[in-house]
Design a protein around this motif. Structure first.
Motif, PDB file in Angstrom:
ATOM      1  N   GLY A  21       0.915  -1.238   0.057  1.00 38.54           N
ATOM      2  CA  GLY A  21      -0.071  -0.102   0.083  1.00 38.54           C
ATOM      3  C   GLY A  21       0.938   1.371   0.034  1.00 38.54           C
ATOM      4  O   GLY A  21       0.343   2.309   0.185  1.00 38.54           O
ATOM      5  N   LEU A  22       2.157   1.086  -0.262  1.00 34.99           N
ATOM      6  CA  LEU A  22       2.962   2.384  -0.279  1.00 34.99           C
ATOM      7  C   LEU A  22       2.977   3.090  -1.576  1.00 34.99           C
ATOM      8  O   LEU A  22       3.289   4.367  -1.550  1.00 34.99           O
ATOM      9  CB  LEU A  22       4.234   2.069  -0.048  1.00 34.99           C
ATOM     10  CG  LEU A  22       4.520   2.163   1.674  1.00 34.99           C
ATOM     11  CD1 LEU A  22       4.019   0.907   2.299  1.00 34.99           C
ATOM     12  CD2 LEU A  22       5.939   2.036   1.925  1.00 34.99           C
ATOM     13  N   PRO A  94       3.112   6.953   0.768  1.00 36.57           N
ATOM     14  CA  PRO A  94       2.522   6.119   1.711  1.00 36.57           C
ATOM     15  C   PRO A  94       1.445   6.963   2.647  1.00 36.57           C
ATOM     16  O   PRO A  94       1.963   8.136   3.105  1.00 36.57           O
ATOM     17  CB  PRO A  94       3.767   5.955   2.592  1.00 36.57           C
ATOM     18  CG  PRO A  94       4.921   7.088   2.183  1.00 36.57           C
ATOM     19  CD  PRO A  94       4.443   7.710   1.091  1.00 36.57           C
ATOM     20  N   PRO A  95       0.310   6.220   2.775  1.00 34.15           N
ATOM     21  CA  PRO A  95      -0.790   6.952   3.344  1.00 34.15           C
ATOM     22  C   PRO A  95      -0.322   7.572   4.838  1.00 34.15           C
ATOM     23  O   PRO A  95      -1.017   8.807   5.349  1.00 34.15           O
ATOM     24  CB  PRO A  95      -1.716   6.196   3.357  1.00 34.15           C
ATOM     25  CG  PRO A  95      -1.250   4.722   2.917  1.00 34.15           C
ATOM     26  CD  PRO A  95       0.065   5.041   2.548  1.00 34.15           C
ATOM     27  N   TYR A  96       0.046   6.590   5.984  1.00 34.69           N
ATOM     28  CA  TYR A  96       0.234   7.176   7.056  1.00 34.69           C
ATOM     29  C   TYR A  96       1.280   8.258   7.142  1.00 34.69           C
ATOM     30  O   TYR A  96       1.133   9.155   8.051  1.00 34.69           O
ATOM     31  CB  TYR A  96       0.485   6.134   8.065  1.00 34.69           C
ATOM     32  CG  TYR A  96      -0.422   5.105   8.193  1.00 34.69           C
ATOM     33  CD1 TYR A  96      -1.456   5.428   8.978  1.00 34.69           C
ATOM     34  CD2 TYR A  96      -0.802   4.067   7.573  1.00 34.69           C
ATOM     35  CE1 TYR A  96      -2.757   4.599   9.459  1.00 34.69           C
ATOM     36  CE2 TYR A  96      -2.011   3.007   7.662  1.00 34.69           C
ATOM     37  CZ  TYR A  96      -2.684   3.527   8.751  1.00 34.69           C
ATOM     38  OH  TYR A  96      -3.779   2.628   8.689  1.00 34.69           O
ATOM     39  N   ARG A 153       2.694  16.984   0.892  1.00 34.65           N
ATOM     40  CA  ARG A 153       2.000  16.913   0.158  1.00 34.65           C
ATOM     41  C   ARG A 153       2.056  16.027  -0.972  1.00 34.65           C
ATOM     42  O   ARG A 153       1.322  16.395  -2.017  1.00 34.65           O
ATOM     43  CB  ARG A 153       1.208  18.423  -0.276  1.00 34.65           C
ATOM     44  CG  ARG A 153       0.761  19.110   0.733  1.00 34.65           C
ATOM     45  CD  ARG A 153       0.068  20.526   0.360  1.00 34.65           C
ATOM     46  NE  ARG A 153      -0.235  21.302   1.524  1.00 34.65           N
ATOM     47  CZ  ARG A 153      -1.514  21.182   1.882  1.00 34.65           C
ATOM     48  NH1 ARG A 153      -2.374  20.528   1.591  1.00 34.65           N
ATOM     49  NH2 ARG A 153      -1.900  21.874   2.787  1.00 34.65           N
ATOM     50  N   HIS A 154       2.884  15.065  -0.898  1.00 38.25           N
ATOM     51  CA  HIS A 154       3.318  14.360  -2.060  1.00 38.25           C
ATOM     52  C   HIS A 154       3.612  13.012  -1.892  1.00 38.25           C
ATOM     53  O   HIS A 154       3.181  11.867  -2.324  1.00 38.25           O
ATOM     54  CB  HIS A 154       4.373  15.203  -2.735  1.00 38.25           C
ATOM     55  CG  HIS A 154       4.825  14.688  -4.158  1.00 38.25           C
ATOM     56  ND1 HIS A 154       5.693  15.219  -4.898  1.00 38.25           N
ATOM     57  CD2 HIS A 154       4.394  13.400  -4.742  1.00 38.25           C
ATOM     58  CE1 HIS A 154       6.032  14.359  -6.057  1.00 38.25           C
ATOM     59  NE2 HIS A 154       5.335  13.326  -5.861  1.00 38.25           N
ATOM     60  N   GLY A 155       4.623  12.563  -1.018  1.00 38.42           N
ATOM     61  CA  GLY A 155       5.039  11.390  -0.698  1.00 38.42           C
ATOM     62  C   GLY A 155       6.304  11.315   0.195  1.00 38.42           C
ATOM     63  O   GLY A 155       6.723  11.961   1.054  1.00 38.42           O
ATOM     64  N   ALA A 156       7.126  10.240  -0.097  1.00 35.71           N
ATOM     65  CA  ALA A 156       8.628   9.886   0.515  1.00 35.71           C
ATOM     66  C   ALA A 156       9.468   9.424  -0.527  1.00 35.71           C
ATOM     67  O   ALA A 156       9.183   8.903  -1.513  1.00 35.71           O
ATOM     68  CB  ALA A 156       8.100   9.063   1.666  1.00 35.71           C
TER      69      ALA A 156
END
Length: 195
Positions: A21-22, A94-96, A153-156
């Motif tokens: 889910g990442l 990643p959502p969290y 606001r984008h990701g990792a």
């Protein structure tokens, strides 16, 4: 020991991150620097169904050798140019991690031992347009000092000497963020570790 096939390795890790889910749908991208060329995931393909034939190849200078690389190619190239020790880059959504980022969470503090021990310093990059040269420069600059960056606001983005290291950092970052998020949801106000 059997030599690893870099194409199969990048596909395996991409599918794994999709299962975890990442990355969802066509988002997210991974690359592997092989010296004379860079393998990178393509634009517009569902990452859970990625095949070795889908991968693009580019030269270290950015010349497309085959395929249609992700729109985040400038970021991957910039990271490799900035720090020659880095041989793999993983960009997830990643959502969290993103939920904590949106809530103003301070990623400079650690709440779990594995975060402090394995992630080290987590850089935060202010929002910049995806795929832009500005984002590429900003990410490359922070990943010269650390291996983990949260993009507001984008990701990792994580980086490593190989895909195993970069993917591991991505998974640990999201796990730590999930635990902190759940603790906050239960009404706790976690106290950071003294490091």
């Amino acid at each position: 020991m059997k030599a690893r096939n870099p194409r199969r390795e990048i596909v395996r890790y991409t599918r794994w991150l999709a299962r975890e889910g990442l990355i969802t749908g066509s988002e997210g991208n991974l690359s592997l620097h092989l010296g004379d060329r860079i393998l990178i995931t393509p634009s517009g393909r569902l990452k859970a169904e990625l095949s070795v034939e889908d991968l693009a190849e580019v030269s270290p200078e950015g010349t497309i050798l085959c395929g249609r690389p992700t729109s985040e190619l400038p970021m991957h190239l910039a990271v490799y140019r900035q720090n020659p020790e880095i041989r793999a880059v993983v960009h997830t959504h990643p959502p969290y991690t993103l939920a904590l980022s949106l809530s103003g969470f301070d990623f400079r503090k650690h709440y779990l031992a594995e975060g402090a021990l394995l992630l080290g310093e987590i850089a935060v990059v202010p929002y910049l347009p995806p795929g832009s040269e500005e984002l590429a420069r900003a990410v490359a600059e922070v990943l010269d000092e650390t291996r983990v960056a949260v993009l507001e606001r984008h990701g990792a983005v994580t980086a490593g000497r190989d895909l195993h290291e970069a993917v591991n950092l991505s998974l640990i970052l999201e796990k730590v963020c999930r635990v902190v998020y759940l603790a906050k949801t239960l009404g706790a106000d976690p106290v950071p570790l003294e490091t």
